[in-house]
Design a protein around this motif. Structure first.
Motif, PDB file in Angstrom:
ATOM      1  N   ALA A 225      32.104  40.029  32.474  1.00  0.00           N
ATOM      2  CA  ALA A 225      32.915  39.382  33.501  1.00  0.00           C
ATOM      3  C   ALA A 225      32.543  39.866  34.895  1.00  0.00           C
ATOM      4  O   ALA A 225      32.094  41.004  35.081  1.00  0.00           O
ATOM      5  CB  ALA A 225      34.395  39.642  33.241  1.00  0.00           C
ATOM      6  N   THR A 226      32.743  39.006  35.874  1.00  0.00           N
ATOM      7  CA  THR A 226      32.512  39.336  37.272  1.00  0.00           C
ATOM      8  C   THR A 226      33.778  39.024  38.077  1.00  0.00           C
ATOM      9  O   THR A 226      34.607  38.199  37.669  1.00  0.00           O
ATOM     10  CB  THR A 226      31.336  38.536  37.855  1.00  0.00           C
ATOM     11  N   SER A 227      33.912  39.664  39.226  1.00  0.00           N
ATOM     12  CA  SER A 227      35.080  39.450  40.079  1.00  0.00           C
ATOM     13  C   SER A 227      34.980  38.101  40.784  1.00  0.00           C
ATOM     14  O   SER A 227      33.934  37.765  41.331  1.00  0.00           O
ATOM     15  CB  SER A 227      35.197  40.576  41.105  1.00  0.00           C
ATOM     16  N   TRP A 228      36.080  37.358  40.773  1.00  0.00           N
ATOM     17  CA  TRP A 228      36.124  36.066  41.450  1.00  0.00           C
ATOM     18  C   TRP A 228      36.919  36.127  42.750  1.00  0.00           C
ATOM     19  O   TRP A 228      37.058  35.133  43.439  1.00  0.00           O
ATOM     20  CB  TRP A 228      36.756  35.016  40.527  1.00  0.00           C
ATOM     21  N   HIS A 229      37.451  37.285  43.066  1.00  0.00           N
ATOM     22  CA  HIS A 229      38.254  37.428  44.279  1.00  0.00           C
ATOM     23  C   HIS A 229      37.983  38.797  44.874  1.00  0.00           C
ATOM     24  O   HIS A 229      37.884  39.787  44.149  1.00  0.00           O
ATOM     25  CB  HIS A 229      39.744  37.283  43.955  1.00  0.00           C
ATOM     26  N   ASP A 230      37.832  38.836  46.173  1.00  0.00           N
ATOM     27  CA  ASP A 230      37.538  40.101  46.851  1.00  0.00           C
ATOM     28  C   ASP A 230      38.812  40.929  46.965  1.00  0.00           C
ATOM     29  O   ASP A 230      39.655  40.694  47.824  1.00  0.00           O
ATOM     30  CB  ASP A 230      36.954  39.821  48.240  1.00  0.00           C
ATOM     31  N   GLY A 231      38.950  41.906  46.062  1.00  0.00           N
ATOM     32  CA  GLY A 231      40.137  42.747  46.063  1.00  0.00           C
ATOM     33  C   GLY A 231      41.227  42.188  45.179  1.00  0.00           C
ATOM     34  O   GLY A 231      41.091  41.133  44.554  1.00  0.00           O
ATOM     35  N   GLY A 232      42.332  42.894  45.114  1.00  0.00           N
ATOM     36  CA  GLY A 232      43.440  42.491  44.264  1.00  0.00           C
ATOM     37  C   GLY A 232      44.562  41.839  45.046  1.00  0.00           C
ATOM     38  O   GLY A 232      44.583  41.843  46.280  1.00  0.00           O
ATOM     39  N   VAL A 233      45.510  41.271  44.301  1.00  0.00           N
ATOM     40  CA  VAL A 233      46.668  40.582  44.872  1.00  0.00           C
ATOM     41  C   VAL A 233      47.925  41.159  44.227  1.00  0.00           C
ATOM     42  O   VAL A 233      47.958  41.413  43.014  1.00  0.00           O
ATOM     43  CB  VAL A 233      46.587  39.061  44.615  1.00  0.00           C
ATOM     44  N   GLN A 234      48.953  41.362  45.017  1.00  0.00           N
ATOM     45  CA  GLN A 234      50.213  41.858  44.483  1.00  0.00           C
ATOM     46  C   GLN A 234      50.875  40.778  43.626  1.00  0.00           C
ATOM     47  O   GLN A 234      51.053  39.636  44.058  1.00  0.00           O
ATOM     48  CB  GLN A 234      51.154  42.256  45.619  1.00  0.00           C
ATOM     49  N   TYR A 235      51.217  41.165  42.397  1.00  0.00           N
ATOM     50  CA  TYR A 235      51.872  40.253  41.465  1.00  0.00           C
ATOM     51  C   TYR A 235      53.300  40.723  41.245  1.00  0.00           C
ATOM     52  O   TYR A 235      53.533  41.881  40.872  1.00  0.00           O
ATOM     53  CB  TYR A 235      51.107  40.219  40.141  1.00  0.00           C
ATOM     54  N   GLY A 236      54.254  39.820  41.460  1.00  0.00           N
ATOM     55  CA  GLY A 236      55.654  40.205  41.382  1.00  0.00           C
ATOM     56  C   GLY A 236      56.391  39.659  40.182  1.00  0.00           C
ATOM     57  O   GLY A 236      57.618  39.607  40.181  1.00  0.00           O
ATOM     58  N   GLY A 237      55.665  39.243  39.134  1.00  0.00           N
ATOM     59  CA  GLY A 237      56.309  38.646  37.981  1.00  0.00           C
ATOM     60  C   GLY A 237      56.851  39.644  36.983  1.00  0.00           C
ATOM     61  O   GLY A 237      57.306  39.248  35.898  1.00  0.00           O
ATOM     62  N   LEU A 238      56.839  40.920  37.323  1.00  0.00           N
ATOM     63  CA  LEU A 238      57.353  41.974  36.456  1.00  0.00           C
ATOM     64  C   LEU A 238      58.356  42.808  37.237  1.00  0.00           C
ATOM     65  O   LEU A 238      58.474  42.684  38.456  1.00  0.00           O
ATOM     66  CB  LEU A 238      56.204  42.849  35.939  1.00  0.00           C
ATOM     67  N   ASP A 239      59.068  43.678  36.545  1.00  0.00           N
ATOM     68  CA  ASP A 239      60.036  44.529  37.235  1.00  0.00           C
ATOM     69  C   ASP A 239      59.343  45.531  38.150  1.00  0.00           C
ATOM     70  O   ASP A 239      59.921  45.977  39.145  1.00  0.00           O
ATOM     71  CB  ASP A 239      60.896  45.282  36.208  1.00  0.00           C
ATOM     72  N   ARG A 240      58.109  45.896  37.817  1.00  0.00           N
ATOM     73  CA  ARG A 240      57.344  46.789  38.672  1.00  0.00           C
ATOM     74  C   ARG A 240      56.137  46.036  39.211  1.00  0.00           C
ATOM     75  O   ARG A 240      55.267  45.609  38.454  1.00  0.00           O
ATOM     76  CB  ARG A 240      56.865  48.021  37.885  1.00  0.00           C
ATOM     77  N   ALA A 241      56.119  45.832  40.519  1.00  0.00           N
ATOM     78  CA  ALA A 241      55.007  45.098  41.125  1.00  0.00           C
ATOM     79  C   ALA A 241      53.706  45.835  40.874  1.00  0.00           C
ATOM     80  O   ALA A 241      53.647  47.067  40.862  1.00  0.00           O
ATOM     81  CB  ALA A 241      55.238  44.937  42.628  1.00  0.00           C
ATOM     82  N   THR A 242      52.635  45.055  40.669  1.00  0.00           N
ATOM     83  CA  THR A 242      51.337  45.667  40.410  1.00  0.00           C
ATOM     84  C   THR A 242      50.252  44.831  41.054  1.00  0.00           C
ATOM     85  O   THR A 242      50.441  43.639  41.336  1.00  0.00           O
ATOM     86  CB  THR A 242      51.094  45.776  38.887  1.00  0.00           C
ATOM     87  N   THR A 243      49.111  45.437  41.291  1.00  0.00           N
ATOM     88  CA  THR A 243      47.975  44.741  41.885  1.00  0.00           C
ATOM     89  C   THR A 243      47.115  44.148  40.783  1.00  0.00           C
ATOM     90  O   THR A 243      46.714  44.841  39.847  1.00  0.00           O
ATOM     91  CB  THR A 243      47.130  45.701  42.740  1.00  0.00           C
ATOM     92  N   ILE A 244      46.837  42.854  40.903  1.00  0.00           N
ATOM     93  CA  ILE A 244      46.114  42.106  39.877  1.00  0.00           C
ATOM     94  C   ILE A 244      44.770  41.642  40.433  1.00  0.00           C
ATOM     95  O   ILE A 244      44.671  41.209  41.582  1.00  0.00           O
ATOM     96  CB  ILE A 244      46.948  40.888  39.422  1.00  0.00           C
ATOM     97  N   HIS A 245      43.739  41.726  39.580  1.00  0.00           N
ATOM     98  CA  HIS A 245      42.397  41.256  39.931  1.00  0.00           C
ATOM     99  C   HIS A 245      42.021  40.074  39.043  1.00  0.00           C
ATOM    100  O   HIS A 245      42.443  40.001  37.882  1.00  0.00           O
ATOM    101  CB  HIS A 245      41.380  42.385  39.754  1.00  0.00           C
ATOM    102  N   LEU A 246      41.224  39.169  39.579  1.00  0.00           N
ATOM    103  CA  LEU A 246      40.759  37.999  38.835  1.00  0.00           C
ATOM    104  C   LEU A 246      39.306  38.183  38.445  1.00  0.00           C
ATOM    105  O   LEU A 246      38.436  38.395  39.295  1.00  0.00           O
ATOM    106  CB  LEU A 246      40.899  36.731  39.685  1.00  0.00           C
ATOM    107  N   LEU A 247      39.034  38.098  37.127  1.00  0.00           N
ATOM    108  CA  LEU A 247      37.679  38.170  36.618  1.00  0.00           C
ATOM    109  C   LEU A 247      37.371  36.906  35.825  1.00  0.00           C
ATOM    110  O   LEU A 247      38.255  36.338  35.167  1.00  0.00           O
ATOM    111  CB  LEU A 247      37.486  39.393  35.708  1.00  0.00           C
ATOM    112  N   GLY A 248      36.124  36.474  35.894  1.00  0.00           N
ATOM    113  CA  GLY A 248      35.667  35.333  35.119  1.00  0.00           C
ATOM    114  C   GLY A 248      34.424  35.693  34.330  1.00  0.00           C
ATOM    115  O   GLY A 248      33.581  36.458  34.798  1.00  0.00           O
ATOM    116  N   ALA A 249      34.333  35.160  33.123  1.00  0.00           N
ATOM    117  CA  ALA A 249      33.180  35.443  32.263  1.00  0.00           C
ATOM    118  C   ALA A 249      32.604  34.131  31.753  1.00  0.00           C
ATOM    119  O   ALA A 249      33.335  33.238  31.308  1.00  0.00           O
ATOM    120  CB  ALA A 249      33.583  36.328  31.096  1.00  0.00           C
ATOM    121  N   SER A 250      31.292  34.012  31.814  1.00  0.00           N
ATOM    122  CA  SER A 250      30.610  32.822  31.324  1.00  0.00           C
ATOM    123  C   SER A 250      30.623  32.802  29.797  1.00  0.00           C
ATOM    124  O   SER A 250      30.224  33.771  29.149  1.00  0.00           O
ATOM    125  CB  SER A 250      29.167  32.803  31.836  1.00  0.00           C
TER     126      SER A 250
END
Length: 259
Positions: free
Chosen positions: A183-208
């Motif tokens: 897999a490779t990164s599809w986004h430069d850096g992570g994004v804060q995800y608030g869908g859980l009780d504890r916010a976390t930074t999420i990264h997007l990866l894609g694999a051919s």
């Protein structure tokens, strides 16, 4: 019959190298693994409870009164909630969304719309994996369990002729997805995800999926599968479907996809 004994008695199909070392251990483990797409409320109940316990154990949930963890994406028409069984016992689960230009619902697109919509607009089919969960009591005991879980994404990707598999993950899991899926990164850096009780930074990866197909012939044979396994799993089997890696490796079934 043990895998090593099989290797001595049956020829491996052309272009597929017989696994050794750690990969052989994973293939042996998969002999006892089966998969089931959970469709009814009773079936989904088991997944939602396992998901709740896993996320609570990891500190992402404080805990819900009903002991279940679900969201609106579990109701989308393109969802496949897959249960993973080991020797008949539920040990893990994963949520898969099959994404097309016409059917775009998924966890990843809600966080990274620009990167994903662009590729869907080009006509690509994708499989987005989310809510990957392993029984916290078993994950340290069975080190191959996460591989059995992520294999489900490969099964759907091959079945649907997808071009990409996606993963929205925290930073610590990036090396695993790069090593296993290429897999490779599809986004430069992570994004804060608030869908859980504890916010976390999420990264997007894609694999051919094409890279995964090539790797499955030489170094990651645990992604091998038969057309029967894929069809039974995603086209309506009522019960668990056994892993079919062994059938491909021994030449019992020859699938042109892996040629």
């Amino acid at each position: 019959m043990e895998m090593k004994a099989v290797a001595e008695n049956m020829a491996v199909p052309s272009e597929i190298l017989y696994p050794t070392g750690l990969t052989l251990g994973v293939v042996d483990f998969l002999n006892d693994v089966s998969y089931q797409v959970m469709r009814t409320e009773d079936q989904l109940e088991d997944i939602f409870r396992l998901r709740h316990d896993t996320y609570k154990h990891a500190g992402y949930l404080e805990g819900n009164a009903d002991g279940r963890f679900r969201d609106e994406l579990d109701l989308s028409p393109n969802v496949h909630n897959v249960a993973i069984y080991l020797s008949g016992a539920l040990v893990a689960c994963i949520r898969l969304h099959l994404m097309t230009a016409e059917q775009r619902e998924s966890c990843a697109i809600g966080i990274f719309p620009a990167e994903i919509n662009q590729r869907l607009d080009e006509g690509n089919i994708m499989v987005d994996s989310s809510r990957n969960c392993c029984d916290p009591k078993l994950e340290s005991r069975y080190r191959a369990l996460p591989l059995a879980v992520i294999r489900a994404a490969g099964l759907l990707a091959v079945h649907a002729n997808a071009k990409w598999t996606l993963a929205t993950i925290k930073e610590g899991h990036i090396p695993f997805f790069r090593r296993i899926l290429g897999a490779t990164s599809w986004h430069d850096g992570g994004v804060q995800y608030g869908g859980l009780d504890r916010a976390t930074t999420i990264h997007l990866l894609g694999a051919s999926v094409e890279n995964l197909r090539r790797a499955s012939k030489t170094k990651q044979q645990y992604f091998l599968s038969t057309p029967e396994e894929r069809s039974k799993l995603f086209d309506g089997a009522n019960g668990p479907v056994p892993s079919s890696v062994r059938q491909i490796l021994t030449g019992e079934i020859v699938d042109p996809y892996w040629a």
